[in-house]
Design an enzyme around this catalytic site. Structure first.
Site, PDB file in Angstrom:
ATOM      1  N   GLU A   1      13.083   1.122  87.041  1.00  0.00           N
ATOM      2  CA  GLU A   1      14.100   0.488  86.204  1.00  0.00           C
ATOM      3  C   GLU A   1      15.431   1.219  86.277  1.00  0.00           C
ATOM      4  O   GLU A   1      16.488   0.600  86.256  1.00  0.00           O
ATOM      5  CB  GLU A   1      13.595   0.418  84.749  1.00  0.00           C
TER       6      GLU A   1
ATOM      7  N   ARG B   1       0.635  -2.270  70.501  1.00  0.00           N
ATOM      8  CA  ARG B   1       0.969  -3.593  69.960  1.00  0.00           C
ATOM      9  C   ARG B   1      -0.173  -4.576  70.204  1.00  0.00           C
ATOM     10  O   ARG B   1      -0.807  -4.544  71.260  1.00  0.00           O
ATOM     11  CB  ARG B   1       2.233  -4.156  70.626  1.00  0.00           C
TER      12      ARG B   1
ATOM     13  N   HIS C   1      11.568  -6.243  79.353  1.00  0.00           N
ATOM     14  CA  HIS C   1      11.217  -5.599  80.633  1.00  0.00           C
ATOM     15  C   HIS C   1      11.860  -6.342  81.819  1.00  0.00           C
ATOM     16  O   HIS C   1      11.381  -6.261  82.947  1.00  0.00           O
ATOM     17  CB  HIS C   1       9.688  -5.609  80.894  1.00  0.00           C
TER      18      HIS C   1
ATOM     19  N   ARG D   1      20.906   1.017  79.407  1.00  0.00           N
ATOM     20  CA  ARG D   1      19.869   0.024  79.150  1.00  0.00           C
ATOM     21  C   ARG D   1      20.105  -0.529  77.739  1.00  0.00           C
ATOM     22  O   ARG D   1      20.174   0.240  76.779  1.00  0.00           O
ATOM     23  CB  ARG D   1      18.493   0.678  79.217  1.00  0.00           C
TER      24      ARG D   1
ATOM     25  N   ASN E   1      19.261   5.668  78.720  1.00  0.00           N
ATOM     26  CA  ASN E   1      18.340   4.819  77.969  1.00  0.00           C
ATOM     27  C   ASN E   1      18.186   5.475  76.592  1.00  0.00           C
ATOM     28  O   ASN E   1      17.448   6.444  76.438  1.00  0.00           O
ATOM     29  CB  ASN E   1      17.009   4.759  78.733  1.00  0.00           C
TER      30      ASN E   1
END
Ligand code: ADP
Length: 400
Positions: free
Chosen positions: A386, A243, A182, A93, A11
């Site tokens: 993940e 965010r 996601h 990823r 990742n």
């Protein structure tokens, strides 16, 4: 069929690389690690093999090539080197796969060119992913490199959920639509939730609440995503660590015209200095709860705004799905913050939603139900994974 049964998951971020080496016979981790501050004066590598001590190294690493070479050296020191015949593939990823990539994909020059074409819609993420892929490919050119896209699970969204209500020609010319992110987590958690209920994914409708530092909700009908809260970029939707999530788009015009901020400054404000951190100065839910316990009003308001938005999405997705079988909480906040789960479900009895305080207080790394026995809708905590999902998708692609 190959006898190689390990997958390395990478990742790659702009200044970091997270990695895990998995044994696909049982999904166990042979090593996990992280390189951070790549390109800075001192970079740091933390490597933890399954058998052995955690090791930490600091050294200047100018770019991803130096970082991946350092990772390869650590793995080799544990007898797990990238040259091992046991290594079946590297799974990467990749944040944005646009509309083209609906499935994990073996990387070719043509695939990489297409991922590059998506940089304008994912300027913060795809460039780093591409550098990671190129670097790993150069180290093992003979090994399959697989891209697993964060957007892929959401490509099943119907047009009426994916399109913004703006001029169609303008939107299409600039590929403006809702992509969602996601996805690897939403796919994994919705499937694990069905398993927890003893059902096949095709039989259940699930609302997945992925509440990490980034946060998103999805509505999954019979295993297929029908709506999700993130949009063109990960900025839309829930209140997150830094965010804003949903705001009136006119806020940006106002900041430009009235506050005189540049587009880059507004981008930075909404992505990095908003959400929980903008509201109360902290983005760690543990710290926010501690402050609330001490009577801190700003922390309380930040929490209430976070939960209010979450509830609005839960209600919306009940309406989108019509019938809901389960609501699943996952990621750092969803898995660990019992007060968030309790507050998000409060007053939703009419929708068949409730949590049992004792079950909600249980701390465990296992998927578990937290709704009272006999509830119409199951409320569950389902830890996400993940890396395992990326490794599984990668392995099944190269083993077919
Ligand atoms: P990401 O992968 O998006 O960086 P994570 O899924 O790891 O994020 O979630 C990180 C967040 O989870 C932290 O910022 C913190 O708010 C929250 N978190 C982690 N552990 C706990 C805990 N024990 N209690 C409450 N919140 C927690």
């Amino acid at each position: 069929m190959t006898s190689a049964n390990r997958v390395l998951v990478l990742n790659s971020g702009s200044s970091s690389v997270k990695y895990q080496l998995l044994d696909m016979r049982d999904g166990s981790r042979l090593a996990v690690g992280l390189v951070e501050r790549i390109g800075e004066r001192v970079s740091r590598l933390v490597h933890t093999p399954a058998e052995g001590e955690r090791r930490e190294r600091t050294a200047p690493m100018a770019g991803h090539e130096a970082a991946l070479k350092a990772v390869a050296a650590e793995l080799a020191a544990d007898g797990l080197g990238l040259d091992s015949p046991e290594l079946a593939a590297i799974g990467h990823r990749v944040v944005h796969g646009g509309l083209r990539f609906t499935e994990p994909t073996v990387i070719t020059d043509e695939v990489l060119a297409e991922v590059e074409r998506l940089v304008p819609v994912a300027p913060l993420h795809n460039p780093a992913n591409i550098v990671g892929i190129r670097t790993a490919w150069a180290l093992r050119p003979d090994l399959p490199q697989v891209a697993v896209f964060d957007t892929a699970f959401h490509t099943t969204m119907p047009e009426h959920a994916a399109r913004y209500a703006i001029d169609v020609e303008t939107a299409d010319a600039h590929r403006i639509r809702r992509y969602g992110f996601h996805g690897t987590s939403h796919a994994y958690v919705s499937r694990e939730t069905a398993r927890l209920l003893g059902k096949d994914p095709s039989e259940v409708n699930v609302i997945v609440l992925h509440l990490g530092n980034g946060a998103s909700a999805s509505a999954v009908a019979g295993g297929r995503c029908v709506d999700t809260s993130m949009g063109l970029t990960p900025l839309e939707g829930l209140v997150m660590g830094t965010r804003s999530g949903d705001v009136d788009p006119a806020v940006t015009f106002h900041l430009r015209r009235v506050a005189g901020m540049s587009v880059d400054e507004i981008d930075e404000l909404l992505n990095k200095r908003s959400g929980l951190v903008g509201l109360c100065g902290d983005n760690d839910m543990r710290e926010i709860r501690r402050r609330i316990d001490e009577g801190d009003e700003r922390a309380r308001l930040a929490f209430d705004i976070y939960v209010h938005r979450l509830k609005k999405y839960i209600g919306a997705y009940c309406a989108v799905l019509g019938r809901v079988d389960a609501v699943a909480f996952t990621a750092g906040v969803g898995e660990n913050a019992a007060p968030v789960r309790e507050a998000a479900m409060e007053g939703l009895e009419q929708l068949g939603l409730a949590v049992d305080p004792e079950l909600n207080a249980v701390r465990s790394g296992e998927p578990r139900l937290i709704s009272p026995a006999g509830s119409r809708v199951a409320v569950a905590v389902v830890p996400t994974d993940e890396e395992l999902e990326i490794a599984r998708q990668t392995y099944s692609l190269v083993n077919n």
